[in-house]
Design a protein around this motif. Sequence first.
Motif, mmCIF file in Angstrom:
data_model
loop_
_atom_site.group_PDB
_atom_site.id
_atom_site.type_symbol
_atom_site.label_atom_id
_atom_site.label_comp_id
_atom_site.label_asym_id
_atom_site.label_seq_id
_atom_site.Cartn_x
_atom_site.Cartn_y
_atom_site.Cartn_z
ATOM 1 N N SER A 64 0.366 -39.090 30.525
ATOM 2 C CA SER A 64 0.611 -39.577 31.884
ATOM 3 C C SER A 64 1.651 -38.732 32.604
ATOM 4 C CB SER A 64 1.083 -41.041 31.821
ATOM 5 O OG SER A 64 1.777 -41.394 32.993
ATOM 6 N N ASP A 65 1.259 -38.128 33.727
ATOM 7 C CA ASP A 65 2.209 -37.335 34.528
ATOM 8 C C ASP A 65 3.408 -38.194 34.928
ATOM 9 O OD1 ASP A 65 0.607 -35.070 34.506
ATOM 10 O OD2 ASP A 65 -0.308 -35.495 36.449
ATOM 11 N N ALA A 66 3.134 -39.430 35.387
ATOM 12 C CA ALA A 66 4.223 -40.281 35.890
ATOM 13 C C ALA A 66 5.186 -40.632 34.767
ATOM 14 C CB ALA A 66 3.638 -41.553 36.509
ATOM 15 N N SER A 67 4.636 -40.995 33.604
ATOM 16 C CA SER A 67 5.481 -41.365 32.465
ATOM 17 C C SER A 67 6.354 -40.181 32.026
ATOM 18 C CB SER A 67 4.593 -41.829 31.303
ATOM 19 O OG SER A 67 5.340 -41.906 30.118
ATOM 20 N N VAL A 68 5.761 -38.998 31.994
ATOM 21 C CA VAL A 68 6.499 -37.811 31.544
ATOM 22 C C VAL A 68 7.596 -37.460 32.555
ATOM 23 C CG1 VAL A 68 6.254 -35.331 31.057
ATOM 24 C CG2 VAL A 68 4.626 -36.963 30.091
ATOM 25 N N ALA A 69 7.289 -37.589 33.845
ATOM 26 C CA ALA A 69 8.311 -37.306 34.875
ATOM 27 C C ALA A 69 9.467 -38.296 34.753
ATOM 28 C CB ALA A 69 7.678 -37.380 36.264
ATOM 29 N N GLU A 70 9.134 -39.573 34.520
ATOM 30 C CA GLU A 70 10.203 -40.573 34.357
ATOM 31 C C GLU A 70 11.020 -40.285 33.099
ATOM 32 O OE1 GLU A 70 8.587 -44.569 34.558
ATOM 33 O OE2 GLU A 70 7.588 -44.038 36.441
ATOM 34 N N ALA A 71 10.357 -39.821 32.061
ATOM 35 C CA ALA A 71 11.070 -39.494 30.812
ATOM 36 C C ALA A 71 12.068 -38.359 31.058
ATOM 37 C CB ALA A 71 10.074 -39.103 29.726
ATOM 38 N N ALA A 72 11.660 -37.359 31.836
ATOM 39 C CA ALA A 72 12.569 -36.239 32.133
ATOM 40 C C ALA A 72 13.772 -36.746 32.932
ATOM 41 C CB ALA A 72 11.829 -35.148 32.899
ATOM 42 N N ASP A 73 13.516 -37.642 33.883
ATOM 43 C CA ASP A 73 14.630 -38.223 34.665
ATOM 44 C C ASP A 73 15.589 -38.955 33.743
ATOM 45 O OD1 ASP A 73 13.640 -37.256 36.991
ATOM 46 O OD2 ASP A 73 12.778 -39.158 37.685
ATOM 47 N N LEU A 74 15.026 -39.720 32.798
ATOM 48 C CA LEU A 74 15.880 -40.497 31.897
ATOM 49 C C LEU A 74 16.728 -39.588 31.015
ATOM 50 C CD1 LEU A 74 15.054 -43.784 30.189
ATOM 51 C CD2 LEU A 74 16.083 -41.989 28.815
ATOM 52 N N VAL A 75 16.114 -38.533 30.479
ATOM 53 C CA VAL A 75 16.878 -37.603 29.630
ATOM 54 C C VAL A 75 17.989 -36.948 30.461
ATOM 55 C CG1 VAL A 75 16.778 -35.481 28.249
ATOM 56 C CG2 VAL A 75 14.966 -37.189 28.028
#
Length: 245
Positions: A64-75
């Motif tokens: 999921s593009d959205a999930s991966v983008a949110e994961a990068a924000d969280l990191v």
Amino acid sequence: MSETKTALVTGANKGIGYAIAAGLGALGHRVGVGARDEGRRETAVRKLRAAGVDAFGVALDVTSDASVAEAADLVERQAGRLDVLVNNAGISGEMGPDWVQDPTTLDLGVVRTVVETNVLGVIRVTNAMLPLLRRSASPRVVNVSSAVASLTRQADPDIEIGPVMAAYSPSKTFLNAVTVQYARQFAGTNILVNAACPGLVATDFTGFHGPRTPEQGAATAIRLATLPDDGPTGSFAEDDGVIPW
Ligand code: NAP
């Protein structure tokens, strides 16, 4: 820059990914536990923390593009940079009897699903994390591959390489090829990108058949995640050294 290194492991809630997270944690890394299921993710984080690892959960579905983008924000919020990315999440895709994926009857949907996770997922996650990796003094990317990716071994009738797996095995060959392209793109930089084979490990993936423990399966990925700056890049390795392409 903080001395503590931060790692993100995808598919870290169980199996080899969990063991990689535990191993990097034991070496003093702060570890992001990438996992798509909240319950399984939180259980893994709790277990790692109980073992003394500085772990944090990262909601992450690699498809999921959205999930991966949110994961990068969280990191970024948690650590501000990323030193180690281990692309471990992977699937076999539906198997036929005796764990065979027969190319002559293969459902193309199975191929698409496997490539979406095992290859496109790795590209998606790597590229989303790249700005954070570039902030590290010594970024390392490890792609968890498999010996069945080796065309040399697959094509040699004298080598016992297991059943025909027409979706899974080529997906890991594709992943190896992508690994080499990243290594070429990063040539001359401090970003090292390598592929690790865990061997045959008793996990959910193999129905808990296999001679190796998740800890043994994690060892090569951990070694490649902690390479010195003059270490290899664009390699495909297992315990005993380099695997032929
Ligand atoms: P496993 O126990 O089945 O674990 C696979 C992990 O990947 C799980 O955490 C799973 O999460 C996660 N995952 C799958 N799809 C995902 C997605 N879309 N987004 C995020 N996470 C996802 O398997 P394993 O044996 O530890 O395998 C780990 C890696 O080693 C895989 O890449 C596999 O191909 C490779 N490998 C394994 C062996 C072996 O003998 N076991 C041999 C060679 C290579 P869920 O819990 O949510 O499903």
